[in-house]
Design a protein around this motif. Structure first.
Motif, PDB file in Angstrom:
ATOM      1  N   ASP A 122      -5.075  -4.804  -5.801  1.00 21.69           N
ATOM      2  CA  ASP A 122      -5.929  -4.707  -4.619  1.00 21.69           C
ATOM      3  C   ASP A 122      -6.814  -3.464  -4.766  1.00 21.69           C
ATOM      4  O   ASP A 122      -6.314  -2.337  -4.751  1.00 21.69           O
ATOM      5  CB  ASP A 122      -5.057  -4.599  -3.362  1.00 21.69           C
ATOM      6  N   THR A 158     -13.687   1.486  -5.070  1.00 24.01           N
ATOM      7  CA  THR A 158     -13.448   0.117  -4.591  1.00 24.01           C
ATOM      8  C   THR A 158     -14.596  -0.793  -5.006  1.00 24.01           C
ATOM      9  O   THR A 158     -14.394  -1.920  -5.445  1.00 24.01           O
ATOM     10  CB  THR A 158     -13.318   0.101  -3.051  1.00 24.01           C
ATOM     11  N   LYS A 198       1.066   3.871  -2.915  1.00 21.19           N
ATOM     12  CA  LYS A 198       0.743   5.268  -2.642  1.00 21.19           C
ATOM     13  C   LYS A 198       1.910   6.161  -3.041  1.00 21.19           C
ATOM     14  O   LYS A 198       1.726   7.201  -3.650  1.00 21.19           O
ATOM     15  CB  LYS A 198       0.413   5.464  -1.165  1.00 21.19           C
ATOM     16  N   GLU A 240      -7.656   3.982  -2.600  1.00 21.00           N
ATOM     17  CA  GLU A 240      -7.169   4.940  -1.605  1.00 21.00           C
ATOM     18  C   GLU A 240      -5.912   5.652  -2.099  1.00 21.00           C
ATOM     19  O   GLU A 240      -5.711   6.832  -1.841  1.00 21.00           O
ATOM     20  CB  GLU A 240      -6.946   4.243  -0.262  1.00 21.00           C
ATOM     21  N   ALA A 241      -5.088   4.911  -2.839  1.00 18.59           N
ATOM     22  CA  ALA A 241      -3.901   5.559  -3.399  1.00 18.59           C
ATOM     23  C   ALA A 241      -4.310   6.592  -4.451  1.00 18.59           C
ATOM     24  O   ALA A 241      -3.738   7.678  -4.539  1.00 18.59           O
ATOM     25  CB  ALA A 241      -2.973   4.515  -4.016  1.00 18.59           C
ATOM     26  N   ARG A 285      -9.048  -1.860  -2.895  1.00 18.46           N
ATOM     27  CA  ARG A 285      -9.119  -0.866  -1.813  1.00 18.46           C
ATOM     28  C   ARG A 285      -7.843  -0.032  -1.765  1.00 18.46           C
ATOM     29  O   ARG A 285      -7.867   1.190  -1.684  1.00 18.46           O
ATOM     30  CB  ARG A 285      -9.366  -1.598  -0.481  1.00 18.46           C
ATOM     31  N   GLU A 286      -6.727  -0.729  -1.866  1.00 20.41           N
ATOM     32  CA  GLU A 286      -5.457  -0.002  -1.828  1.00 20.41           C
ATOM     33  C   GLU A 286      -5.318   0.924  -3.031  1.00 20.41           C
ATOM     34  O   GLU A 286      -4.857   2.057  -2.912  1.00 20.41           O
ATOM     35  CB  GLU A 286      -4.295  -0.998  -1.779  1.00 20.41           C
ATOM     36  N   PHE A 337       0.840  -1.186   0.000  1.00 18.15           N
ATOM     37  CA  PHE A 337       0.000   0.000   0.000  1.00 18.15           C
ATOM     38  C   PHE A 337       0.875   1.235   0.000  1.00 18.15           C
ATOM     39  O   PHE A 337       0.695   2.158  -0.766  1.00 18.15           O
ATOM     40  CB  PHE A 337      -0.903  -0.045   1.222  1.00 18.15           C
ATOM     41  N   ARG A 338       1.857   1.214   0.886  1.00 18.31           N
ATOM     42  CA  ARG A 338       2.732   2.367   0.971  1.00 18.31           C
ATOM     43  C   ARG A 338       3.458   2.577  -0.344  1.00 18.31           C
ATOM     44  O   ARG A 338       3.581   3.660  -0.856  1.00 18.31           O
ATOM     45  CB  ARG A 338       3.727   2.193   2.119  1.00 18.31           C
TER      46      ARG A 338
END
Ligand SMILES: Nc1nc2c(ncn2[C@@H]2O[C@H](COP(=O)(O)OP(=O)(O)OP(=O)(O)O)[C@@H](O)[C@H]2O)c(=O)[nH]1
Length: 439
Positions: A424, A216, A8, A430-431, A426-427, A4-5
């Protein structure tokens, strides 16, 4: 979560573009509210002045902004300046050295609002970073600077919120279209997001979260890893336009499959360019996977047939066939792709078991027409989206999912062998929106 990081970090262009755009939209016509007023609004105790909430709107609770403490139901509907905020750090007063807040995030203080429209001079307050390219008719930056400036001066906790109305929805649509989501998808995403929320006051953090939730929801059905079958060899045909990242993706996938204990063979089906074959050989070495080649200029269908024979004889689990990049408007090259498929079906009528279309995220909306054309020629079974790092066009993935519903097996976020990961939703959402970033 490490990926995720990474995503992002690497999706910074899309994310920052949306981030800044969303902040500008909320600031344009938004009002700063004291945190306790925000709490009251979230608890459903305040009615937005001047805006008639449609019937049913109040029945749906507004999710709390991440930075706002839990609601206190006993608060009166009007913000009470004297209500203490024990959990807020003492604000420096005044705080000229405080850098301008980049987002609506850890917002700044102001209990005795509202009187937002009265502009006050702020000679000692540093300028706010100007949001990107305001659309016609918008004057987001100056308004926002005024608010934040006053907030900084007072050193009190506030959050900027704007009433979700038609104007705001229209601005959101424009922003999403600009992020390459496509008109149809952008309209659908904003309409779904706004449903049941019209007339409510929303902060940037909330809008980001609402958008991320909606994206998502669209992406979840298509987030599926490439299926593995018991068939040996499972034939994976990799197609796409020139430079989309086919060779790189094959190298990355081969490395992952091998690490998972699979026996993999690669066929260098781009027999037109010696450099392409060499490049694939380099990737084969990196991945520890043999690469079958044919003399330059020879028939790629013939190489594919030979590779099938060898992979069967060797008991390989997977045969990955690279193909020459072809523009979707070159009928001859597209016909050649059909020939490869016809020939390998002589060895296995079910082959290819997967036809991966590799798409370059930086091509934006053109990816949609690539899918259409390759689907006709090669019966595409799944997508890999490369170069999501450093593009402002990541929104095209949402359009692809919304329009075609093809599985997205993996995304490429760099040129290194481990820069390919499962998709993914969701990831990704959000990113893309910057949700959960504290803004
Ligand atoms: N930043 C970034 N670059 C990538 C990614 N995937 C591939 N590339 C780069 O994109 C360029 C083209 O990749 P290739 O794998 O050669 O593309 P191809 O589709 O095989 O190209 P042709 O053989 O010309 O059709 C190379 O410079 C790769 O390093 C990615 O996910 N991120």
């Amino acid at each position: 979560m490490a990926f995720f990081r990474k995503l992002k970090d690497k999706l910074f262009k899309s994310s920052s573009k949306l981030d800044e755009g969303l902040e500008a939209i909320v600031a344009d016509g938004g009002e700063a509210e004291a945190v306790e007023e925000v709490e009251a609004v979230e608890a459903g105790m305040l009615v937005t002045a001047g805006v008639g909430a449609p019937e049913g709107a109040s029945s749906e609770p507004v999710p709390a902004a991440p930075e706002v403490p839990a609601p206190e139901p006993e608060l009166p509907p009007v913000p009470e300046p004297e209500v203490p905020e024990p959990d807020l750090p003492p604000a420096p007063e005044p705080a000229p050295e405080v850098p301008p807040a980049p987002g609506p995030g850890p917002e700044i203080p102001e209990p005795d609002l509202p009187e937002p429209e009265v502009p006050q001079p702020e000679p000692d307050v540093p300028p706010i970073p100007v949001p990107p390219a305001p659309r016609a008719g918008e004057e987001a930056a100056p308004k926002r600077a005024g608010f934040i400036g006053r907030m900084l001066g007072r050193g009190e906790a506030t959050v900027v919120r704007r009433v979700l109305d038609d104007d705001m929805v229209e601005s959101l649509e424009e922003l999403l279209i600009a992020s390459d989501m496509g008109v149809d998808t952008a309209l659908r995403v904003t309409a779904n997001m706004a449903e049941g929320r019209y007339g409510r006051k929303v902060s940037t953090a909330e809008i980001k979260q609402f958008l991320a939730d909606e994206i998502t929801r669209i992406m979840e059905p298509v987030a599926r890893p490439m299926p593995l079958y018991p068939t040996r060899p499972q034939v994976v045909l990799v197609v796409g336009v020139n430079g989309s990242g086919k060779t790189t993706t094959i190298g990355k996938l081969a490395s992952q499959f091998r690490a998972a204990g699979k026996k993999v063979v690669i066929a260098a089906g781009d027999t037109f360019r010696a450099a392409a074959v060499e490049q694939l050989q380099v990737w084969g070495e990196r991945a520890g996977v043999p690469v079958m080649t044919a003399p330059e200029g020879s028939d790629p269908a013939s190489l594919a047939f030979d590779a099938m024979t060898k992979a069967q004889a060797d008991g390989a689990d997977l045969l990955m066939i690279d193909t020459a990049g072809r523009l979707q408007n070159r009928a001859d090259l597209m016909e050649e792709l059909s020939k490869i498929v016809r020939v390998i079906r002589k060895k296995d009528p079910d082959a290819p078991h997967n036809t991966l279309l590799v798409l370059d995220a930086t091509t934006g909306q053109n990816a949609l027409s690539q899918v259409e054309t390759f689907q006709k020629m090669a019966d595409v079974s799944g997508l890999v989206m490369t170069k999501l790092d450093g593009t402002a066009k990541g929104g095209v993935l949402v359009a692809l999912a919304d329009r075609f519903g093809l599985p997205i097996h993996a995304i490429g976020v760099g040129e290194q062998i481990d820069d390919l990961d499962a998709f993914d939703p969701r990831e990704f959402a959000e990113a893309l929106t910057g949700a959960g970033s504290g803004a």
